[in-house]
Design a protein around this motif. Structure first.
Motif, PDB file in Angstrom:
ATOM      1  N   HIS A  81      44.122  66.825  25.440  1.00  0.00           N
ATOM      2  CA  HIS A  81      44.197  68.041  24.633  1.00  0.00           C
ATOM      3  C   HIS A  81      43.372  69.152  25.287  1.00  0.00           C
ATOM      4  N   ALA A 131      44.235  72.512  25.848  1.00  0.00           N
ATOM      5  CA  ALA A 131      44.266  73.831  25.202  1.00  0.00           C
ATOM      6  C   ALA A 131      43.310  73.911  24.017  1.00  0.00           C
ATOM      7  N   SER A 132      43.247  72.851  23.224  1.00  0.00           N
ATOM      8  CA  SER A 132      42.376  72.865  22.043  1.00  0.00           C
ATOM      9  C   SER A 132      40.953  72.432  22.371  1.00  0.00           C
ATOM     10  N   ALA A 174      39.985  69.407  22.458  1.00  0.00           N
ATOM     11  CA  ALA A 174      39.667  68.274  21.578  1.00  0.00           C
ATOM     12  C   ALA A 174      39.318  66.999  22.334  1.00  0.00           C
ATOM     13  N   ASP A 207      35.774  62.682  23.567  1.00  0.00           N
ATOM     14  CA  ASP A 207      35.527  64.111  23.715  1.00  0.00           C
ATOM     15  C   ASP A 207      35.255  64.425  25.181  1.00  0.00           C
TER      16      ASP A 207
END
Length: 66
Positions: free
Chosen positions: A17, A19-20, A22, A37
């Protein structure tokens, strides 16, 4: 590449993830899912780039004058 001894440790899906921000989700062949993470991955990564990032972060925490 050889097969892992324990097939439960083989990922069947990995989602990054970016772009986010996350982190990374991994689905293992036994159905278990794990989330990592980006800071956790960087803190535990042995590569030179991540080592440089850790060293930079240490430098920001110290004022240089004791």
């Amino acid at each position: 590449m050889p097969e892992p001894i324990d097939t439960r440790k083989k990922p069947i899906e990995v989602k990054v993830h970016v772009a986010s921000g996350a982190g990374v989700d991994v689905t293992w062949s036994d159905g278990h899912t794990s989330h990592f993470d980006f800071p956790y991955l960087r803190d535990n990564c042995p590569c030179a780039m991540c080592n440089d990032e850790r060293e930079k972060a240490k430098g920001f925490g110290s004022s240089g004058s004791d």
